[in-house]
Design an enzyme around this catalytic site. Structure first.
Site, PDB file in Angstrom:
ATOM      1  CD1 TRP A  79      -0.251  -5.751  -3.422  1.00  0.00           C
ATOM      2  CD2 TRP A  79      -0.204  -6.569  -1.339  1.00  0.00           C
ATOM      3  NE1 TRP A  79       0.289  -7.020  -3.467  1.00  0.00           N
ATOM      4  CE2 TRP A  79       0.329  -7.542  -2.207  1.00  0.00           C
ATOM      5  CE3 TRP A  79      -0.280  -6.877   0.024  1.00  0.00           C
ATOM      6  CZ2 TRP A  79       0.777  -8.788  -1.772  1.00  0.00           C
ATOM      7  CZ3 TRP A  79       0.170  -8.121   0.454  1.00  0.00           C
ATOM      8  CH2 TRP A  79       0.691  -9.054  -0.436  1.00  0.00           C
ATOM      9  CG  HIS A 101      19.050 -37.277  -6.014  1.00  0.00           C
ATOM     10  ND1 HIS A 101      19.399 -38.570  -5.727  1.00  0.00           N
ATOM     11  CD2 HIS A 101      20.225 -36.598  -6.133  1.00  0.00           C
ATOM     12  CE1 HIS A 101      20.721 -38.674  -5.645  1.00  0.00           C
ATOM     13  NE2 HIS A 101      21.240 -37.485  -5.894  1.00  0.00           N
ATOM     14  CD  GLU A 104      17.271 -13.195  -7.927  1.00  0.00           C
ATOM     15  OE1 GLU A 104      16.679 -13.734  -6.972  1.00  0.00           O
ATOM     16  OE2 GLU A 104      16.944 -12.093  -8.380  1.00  0.00           O
ATOM     17  NE  ARG A 132       4.829   1.621  -1.228  1.00  0.00           N
ATOM     18  CZ  ARG A 132       5.649   1.653  -0.177  1.00  0.00           C
ATOM     19  NH1 ARG A 132       6.791   2.291  -0.259  1.00  0.00           N
ATOM     20  NH2 ARG A 132       5.315   1.071   0.943  1.00  0.00           N
ATOM     21  CD  GLU A 134      10.004 -11.586  -8.262  1.00  0.00           C
ATOM     22  OE1 GLU A 134      11.107 -11.383  -8.810  1.00  0.00           O
ATOM     23  OE2 GLU A 134       9.620 -10.958  -7.274  1.00  0.00           O
ATOM     24  CB  CYS A 174      -0.862   0.020   1.245  1.00  0.00           C
ATOM     25  SG  CYS A 174      -1.833  -1.457   1.471  1.00  0.00           S
ATOM     26  CG  ASN A 176       0.342   1.973   3.763  1.00  0.00           C
ATOM     27  OD1 ASN A 176      -0.734   2.047   3.185  1.00  0.00           O
ATOM     28  ND2 ASN A 176       1.452   2.539   3.327  1.00  0.00           N
ATOM     29  N   GLY A 177      -0.519  -1.581   6.490  1.00  0.00           N
ATOM     30  CA  GLY A 177      -0.216  -2.508   7.585  1.00  0.00           C
ATOM     31  C   GLY A 177      -1.418  -3.387   7.892  1.00  0.00           C
ATOM     32  CE  LYS A 211      13.994 -11.037 -10.152  1.00  0.00           C
ATOM     33  NZ  LYS A 211      14.699 -10.985  -8.894  1.00  0.00           N
ATOM     34  CE  LYS A 232      11.844  -2.793  -5.683  1.00  0.00           C
ATOM     35  NZ  LYS A 232      12.576  -3.917  -6.301  1.00  0.00           N
TER      36      LYS A 232
END
Ligand code: M6R
Length: 610
Positions: free
Chosen positions: A74, A506, A483, A27, A490, A2, A100-101, A487, A605
């Site tokens: 968000w 395996h 990583e 964000r 996402e 948010c 926010n939160g 990427k 973000k």
């Protein structure tokens, strides 16, 4: 996550708030809203979707008023919808709040309010707080006191901004666990969750501290704790330029940030690395140098990409400094009652410096007596402030949700940290000099990779329709494989997994067929031949191999379907170079698939909720 932008001054608030909200879009969010105090009451516009959807639905320039607040939400409690979007109002429609939160005890408070006859229009925890403040105002008749009284009962995290028609010349802001920053203008004040929302108006800011609140008026502001003890605020200058948060001719922020890496990497060692004696000067660690010399163990804690950097760091620190390292997901660390002794040093790695899980891990480590070091990008962020000492990444603002330049800067700082610690212990000057010399060459190597992106684009085009990808690497390149996979998933929404290359047999080998692209990181290091065998195993099952290989490797093309070349470097520095083509591959695939690269679905973000 948010975003918040509030304003009080002499200008019309709405246009200013809307442009601030647009700066916060990176964000990640799913609805937006704005509220201004007009002469005849609050005017509110809010909508699920993007800020432009809100602009299309309502002519925001008709929102009159020189005091206002806006929000990008968000979703945490309740789906993204017009009703759940902020600002929320109290029962009387005279008090508006953005938040926010997460209010963890909102159900208890909601029940109490419902029993007293209050009703709710949304599913959010934030509306409960707005209604609670409104109820308190009925008896207290003082907005600041009502906010403070409500917050005393709240459990959880918040960055809130509250305004009311009862006190139309005041904006109240408060934070606990969710950042807020005050922009100090000339006869005007802004409050925002991120410096990027205020920088086009002022560079002078005050970072609100934990449990602090601010009372903003047109002619000044004051700060105090939520418990009503006056505090002294320090005005600071924003540490980046406006141009750094603009796209500067690139199609996406992510691409711009990938191309910035020769510069950002150099900024990470400039003034620190001393090639002539193979050492590093890290001023931010001076106060804990002795602690580091004595450390029996290092624990690295982080999330997502920063956690991957931590895994590379484990390898670097153990091989250069010979100190045992453990790498922990910050989200797990706190809840398993970790065994920590005062001889341990905990390193928290974070781009944003606001990740709630990482922050919680730091607090747990401090509680148990460890020395905590931050490796953080955002200057003045909560993690930077709460750690005992630290090293900034100096990567500049990272806007793309998919972290790119921050990752390579984390590796730059971790390499130097390992060198610093190693030279304090058993690493010789010659060994240190060899590493320092090669670190200086890395920006040039990155530039060479960036000068030749067409082959990567062609591979991306060929495989953009794949449903799954496998990324494999060994040793220090295993985290680089993780990583690379992160990427891709996402930003392109293709399922991708990273594995240690030898682990493939395996289990994951069962997935290999002609539809499975497998990305190998295969530099010519001491396990090159083993990795080649793993490549052969994939080819034998008709898998398609994309190999990231050294530019002088003339044997790799015999076994790989496609080869992406990177300059030869020290094996321990390969993840830095390998990550560049992996970022580009993910980027070009996502663009090919028509994905919103800078704002991928569901992601934020800066993840300020646990
Ligand atoms: O700001 P932080 O480095 O603490 O963020 C940690 C993760 O949320 C972050 O790395 C996330 O995984 C990114 N979207 C990766 O691209």
């Amino acid at each position: 996550m948010c975003g918040i932008v509030g304003y009080i001054g002499s200008k019309q608030a709405a246009p200013l708030i809307v442009s601030g909200l647009k700066r916060l879009e990176y964000r990640g969010y799913d609805s937006a809203g704005i509220c201004c105090i007009a002469p005849d009451g609050l005017t509110i516009a809010k909508k699920a979707g993007r800020v432009v959807d809100l602009e299309r639905a309502v002519d925001l320039h008709t929102l009159e008023g020189t005091v206002g607040v806006g929000h990008t939400r968000w979703a945490t409690h309740g789906v993204p919808s017009d009703e759940n979007a902020h600002p929320h109002t109290d029962h009387s429609g005279t008090i508006a709040l953005v938040h926010n939160g997460i209010i963890e005890n909102y159900l208890t408070i909601k029940k109490k309010l419902a029993n007293a006859g209050y009703t709710f229009k949304s599913d959010t925890d934030s509306e409960v707080l707005a209604v609670f403040i409104g109820m308190l105002y009925e008896t207290l008749h003082d907005l600041e006191l009502s906010v403070r009284t409500a917050l005393a009962e709240v459990e959880g995290t918040f960055g809130i901004v509250v305004l009311s028609t009862h006190e139309p010349d005041v904006v109240i802001a408060a934070r606990r666990g969710s950042p807020l920053i005050l922009g100090i203008g000339n006869g005007e004040y802004l409050v925002a969750s991120d410096a990027s929302a205020v920088i086009s108006h002022t560079r002078q800011v005050v970072y609100l501290q934990e449990n602090e609140m601010a009372i903003l008026r047109r002619d000044g502001f004051s700060t105090k704790t939520i418990e009503n003890v006056d505090t002294r605020s320090v005005v600071e200058e924003i540490a980046f330029e406006l141009a750094q948060i603009e796209r500067g001719g690139f199609e996406h922020f992510m691409l711009k940030e990938i191309f910035e890496q020769p510069i950002t990497f150099r900024d990470g060692f400039r003034g620190r690395l001393r090639v002539e004696d193979g050492t590093v000067r890290l001023g931010g660690l001076a106060s804990v140098a002795e602690k580091l010399r004595q450390a029996k163990r290092i624990i690295i804690t982080a999330c997502g990409t920063s956690w991957h950097a931590g895994l590379v760091g484990e390898y670097l620190i153990e091989s250069l400094a010979r100190v045992p390292v453990e790498v922990e997901y910050a989200s797990e660390f706190r809840y398993r009652n970790p065994i920590i002794s005062p001889d341990d040093v905990v390193i928290a790695i974070s781009q944003s410096g606001e990740t709630a899980d990482t922050l919680a891990a730091i607090r747990e480590a401090k509680l148990k007596g460890a020395t905590v070091i931050g490796m953080v990008n955002v200057v003045g962020s909560t993690i930077a402030r709460e750690t005992d000492a630290g090293v900034y990444l100096h990567a500049g603002p990272e806007i793309g949700v998919a972290s790119t330049k921050a990752f390579t800067s984390q590796l730059c700082v971790l390499t130097q940290f390992a060198l610093y610690l190693g030279r304090m212990r058993a690493l010789s000057a010659e060994q240190g000099m060899a590493i320092a010399e090669e670190l200086v060459n890395i920006p040039e190597h990155i530039t060479r990779i960036l000068d030749n992106v067409e082959p990567i684009k062609a591979i991306a085009k060929k495989y953009s329709g794949a449903s799954n990808f496998l990324y494999l690497g060994r040793g220090v390149n295993f985290p680089a494989a993780l990583e690379g996979a992160l990427k891709l998933k996402e930003i392109s929404y293709i399922h991708a997994e990273g594995y240690p290359a030898a682990e493939m047999k395996h289990g994951p080998i069962a997935l290999i067929d002609e539809n499975m692209p497998v990305v190998f990181i295969a530099p010519k290091d001491e396990i090159y031949d083993k990795v080649r065998s793993n490549i052969e195993e994939v080819r034998a099952r008709n898998g398609r191999v994309i190999a990231i290989a050294d530019e002088d490797d003339d044997r790799i093309a015999d076994v790989a379907t496609h080869v992406i070349r990177i300059p030869r470097t020290l094996p321990m520095l390969t993840p830095i170079l390998a990550s560049i083509p992996l970022q580009l591959l993910a980027y070009f695939i996502a663009v090919e698939r028509g994905c919103n690269v800078d704002m991928p679905r569901n992601l934020a973000k800066s993840v300020t909720v646990e």
